[in-house]
Motif scaffolding. Structure first.
Motif, PDB file in Angstrom:
ATOM      1  N   MET A   1       0.829  -1.185   0.000  1.00 19.81           N
ATOM      2  CA  MET A   1       0.000   0.000   0.000  1.00 19.81           C
ATOM      3  C   MET A   1       0.862   1.233   0.000  1.00 19.81           C
ATOM      4  O   MET A   1       1.969   1.227   0.464  1.00 19.81           O
ATOM      5  N   THR A   2       0.344   2.287  -0.510  1.00 21.59           N
ATOM      6  CA  THR A   2       1.112   3.501  -0.629  1.00 21.59           C
ATOM      7  C   THR A   2       1.432   4.067   0.743  1.00 21.59           C
ATOM      8  O   THR A   2       0.626   4.028   1.651  1.00 21.59           O
ATOM      9  N   SER A   3       2.626   4.610   0.906  1.00 20.38           N
ATOM     10  CA  SER A   3       3.073   5.024   2.214  1.00 20.38           C
ATOM     11  C   SER A   3       2.221   6.106   2.862  1.00 20.38           C
ATOM     12  O   SER A   3       1.988   6.064   4.054  1.00 20.38           O
ATOM     13  N   PRO A   4       1.737   7.145   2.139  1.00 22.68           N
ATOM     14  CA  PRO A   4       0.948   8.159   2.797  1.00 22.68           C
ATOM     15  C   PRO A   4      -0.389   7.660   3.290  1.00 22.68           C
ATOM     16  O   PRO A   4      -1.036   8.302   4.095  1.00 22.68           O
TER      17      PRO A   4
ATOM     18  N   PRO B   1     -11.779   1.447  -5.771  1.00 24.57           N
ATOM     19  CA  PRO B   1     -11.391   1.875  -4.422  1.00 24.57           C
ATOM     20  C   PRO B   1      -9.883   1.891  -4.244  1.00 24.57           C
ATOM     21  O   PRO B   1      -9.346   2.756  -3.549  1.00 24.57           O
ATOM     22  N   LEU B   2      -9.187   0.924  -4.853  1.00 24.84           N
ATOM     23  CA  LEU B   2      -7.735   0.878  -4.762  1.00 24.84           C
ATOM     24  C   LEU B   2      -7.116   2.112  -5.415  1.00 24.84           C
ATOM     25  O   LEU B   2      -6.207   2.729  -4.856  1.00 24.84           O
ATOM     26  N   LEU B   3      -7.606   2.498  -6.596  1.00 22.33           N
ATOM     27  CA  LEU B   3      -7.081   3.665  -7.284  1.00 22.33           C
ATOM     28  C   LEU B   3      -7.290   4.926  -6.458  1.00 22.33           C
ATOM     29  O   LEU B   3      -6.418   5.797  -6.389  1.00 22.33           O
ATOM     30  N   VAL B   4      -8.455   5.023  -5.820  1.00 19.82           N
ATOM     31  CA  VAL B   4      -8.738   6.182  -4.968  1.00 19.82           C
ATOM     32  C   VAL B   4      -7.765   6.214  -3.799  1.00 19.82           C
ATOM     33  O   VAL B   4      -7.211   7.268  -3.452  1.00 19.82           O
ATOM     34  N   ASP B   5      -7.537   5.058  -3.169  1.00 16.70           N
ATOM     35  CA  ASP B   5      -6.663   5.000  -2.004  1.00 16.70           C
ATOM     36  C   ASP B   5      -5.195   5.200  -2.357  1.00 16.70           C
ATOM     37  O   ASP B   5      -4.369   5.437  -1.470  1.00 16.70           O
ATOM     38  N   VAL B   6      -4.850   5.085  -3.627  1.00 21.21           N
ATOM     39  CA  VAL B   6      -3.481   5.345  -4.066  1.00 21.21           C
ATOM     40  C   VAL B   6      -3.315   6.803  -4.473  1.00 21.21           C
ATOM     41  O   VAL B   6      -2.415   7.506  -4.004  1.00 21.21           O
ATOM     42  N   ALA B   7      -4.182   7.287  -5.358  1.00 20.51           N
ATOM     43  CA  ALA B   7      -4.023   8.609  -5.944  1.00 20.51           C
ATOM     44  C   ALA B   7      -4.253   9.736  -4.940  1.00 20.51           C
ATOM     45  O   ALA B   7      -3.464  10.685  -4.870  1.00 20.51           O
TER      46      ALA B   7
ATOM     47  N   LEU C   1      -1.435  10.108  -2.151  1.00 22.22           N
ATOM     48  CA  LEU C   1      -0.163  10.528  -2.740  1.00 22.22           C
ATOM     49  C   LEU C   1      -0.213  12.007  -3.118  1.00 22.22           C
ATOM     50  O   LEU C   1       0.713  12.775  -2.812  1.00 22.22           O
ATOM     51  N   ALA C   2      -1.300  12.421  -3.767  1.00 23.38           N
ATOM     52  CA  ALA C   2      -1.450  13.829  -4.146  1.00 23.38           C
ATOM     53  C   ALA C   2      -1.548  14.700  -2.897  1.00 23.38           C
ATOM     54  O   ALA C   2      -0.955  15.795  -2.842  1.00 23.38           O
ATOM     55  N   SER C   3      -2.264  14.220  -1.897  1.00 26.05           N
ATOM     56  CA  SER C   3      -2.415  14.992  -0.655  1.00 26.05           C
ATOM     57  C   SER C   3      -1.078  15.168   0.048  1.00 26.05           C
ATOM     58  O   SER C   3      -0.776  16.250   0.572  1.00 26.05           O
ATOM     59  N   TYR C   4      -0.279  14.106   0.056  1.00 24.54           N
ATOM     60  CA  TYR C   4       1.021  14.181   0.727  1.00 24.54           C
ATOM     61  C   TYR C   4       1.885  15.284   0.127  1.00 24.54           C
ATOM     62  O   TYR C   4       2.429  16.132   0.851  1.00 24.54           O
TER      63      TYR C   4
ATOM     64  N   THR D   1       7.214  16.155   7.333  1.00 26.65           N
ATOM     65  CA  THR D   1       6.993  14.860   6.678  1.00 26.65           C
ATOM     66  C   THR D   1       5.980  14.017   7.441  1.00 26.65           C
ATOM     67  O   THR D   1       5.064  13.432   6.852  1.00 26.65           O
ATOM     68  N   PHE D   2       6.115  13.957   8.763  1.00 27.75           N
ATOM     69  CA  PHE D   2       5.188  13.150   9.553  1.00 27.75           C
ATOM     70  C   PHE D   2       3.773  13.701   9.477  1.00 27.75           C
ATOM     71  O   PHE D   2       2.803  12.947   9.317  1.00 27.75           O
ATOM     72  N   ALA D   3       3.618  15.025   9.590  1.00 34.14           N
ATOM     73  CA  ALA D   3       2.284  15.637   9.536  1.00 34.14           C
ATOM     74  C   ALA D   3       1.624  15.391   8.179  1.00 34.14           C
ATOM     75  O   ALA D   3       0.429  15.089   8.105  1.00 34.14           O
ATOM     76  N   ALA D   4       2.424  15.500   7.110  1.00 27.10           N
ATOM     77  CA  ALA D   4       1.879  15.253   5.767  1.00 27.10           C
ATOM     78  C   ALA D   4       1.446  13.800   5.608  1.00 27.10           C
ATOM     79  O   ALA D   4       0.404  13.509   5.023  1.00 27.10           O
TER      80      ALA D   4
END
Length: 242
Positions: A1-4, A34-40, A43-46, A56-59
């Protein structure tokens, strides 16, 4: 899963019980959405939050909010929580709270591999016990709301060893894929810079999910779909020797 992201969306956990016919491609896209939403989104928000000056932690923490809310809303909207979905929600909630209390960015990244390992292990255990956890999400995709196909599924599950083996293979592939992803991302979280793992974790997850979809479909879902269609057309109990 994506880190953010604080939410691991296991395949087919949110798969809708279709009420109208879908092609296999459309069913796959529905499951992947749902997977695409949880990835994109995370990542964009981070990167947006980092650009706004957050640490970095807050983001990482704030970018986890939207997928977590989406998962909770999905459960509330459908008003049901199968075993796989319950496991995902519980593990993600515990891992996120633990990471927030510690306040370590590297742990925030590493926690996702722990989530994947627990979910993957549970999927494998249930498959080996002959009660594959992935069935709850796979069945609606294959029967597509068709009463004849649903009845065919029940007969096959009760009387066809070949059908049960394919069902178990489907879950086993996903369990092994998630465990493998866990190992790779855990090593990366411990050895690579956090900024690198933010995007690399996404790449690892996407490659894992796409590969698992392809392999599990070939060895599990596609053979099961063929048996269901044949059984529904025949309208008679399955041959246990098949």
């Amino acid at each position: 899963m994506t880190s953010p992201s604080a939410t691991v969306t296991a395949p087919l956990a949110d798969a809708p019980a279709a009420t109208a016919p879908h092609t296999p491609r459309n069913a796959l896209l529905d499951s992947l959405m749902p997977l695409l939403v949880d990835v994109a989104v995370p990542l964009a928000s981070y990167y947006a939050l980092k650009a706004a000056g957050l640490s970095t932690f807050a983001a990482l923490a704030w970018s986890s909010v939207l997928p977590a809310v989406r998962t909770g809303w999905s459960v509330l909207r459908r008003r049901r929580l199968n075993g796989l979905a319950a496991l995902i929600v519980t593990v993600n909630a515990v891992s996120l709270l633990t990471s927030l209390m510690v306040g370590n960015p590297r742990l925030m990244v590493a926690k996702d591999s722990g989530v994947s390992s627990i979910i993957g292990l549970m999927i494998l255990v249930t498959a080996l016990k002959g009660q594959p956890m992935m069935t709850a999400g796979l069945r609606p995709v294959l029967v597509k709301g068709d009463a004849a196909k649903d009845a065919a599924w029940q007969r096959l599950a009760a009387g066809s060893a070949a059908f049960r083996r394919a069902e178990i293979r489907f879950s086993a592939v996903w369990g092994a894929a998630l465990l493998g992803e866990c190992v790779v991302r855990a090593v990366g979280a411990c050895t690579l810079p956090v900024e690198t793992m933010v995007w690399l974790g996404t790449v690892i997850m996407v490659v894992t999910m796409v590969s698992a979809f392809m392999v599990s479909g070939r060895v599990g879902a596609v053979p099961m779909q063929g048996m269901i269609a044949e059984e529904a057309g025949a309208g008679k109990p399955a041959d246990t020797a098949r």
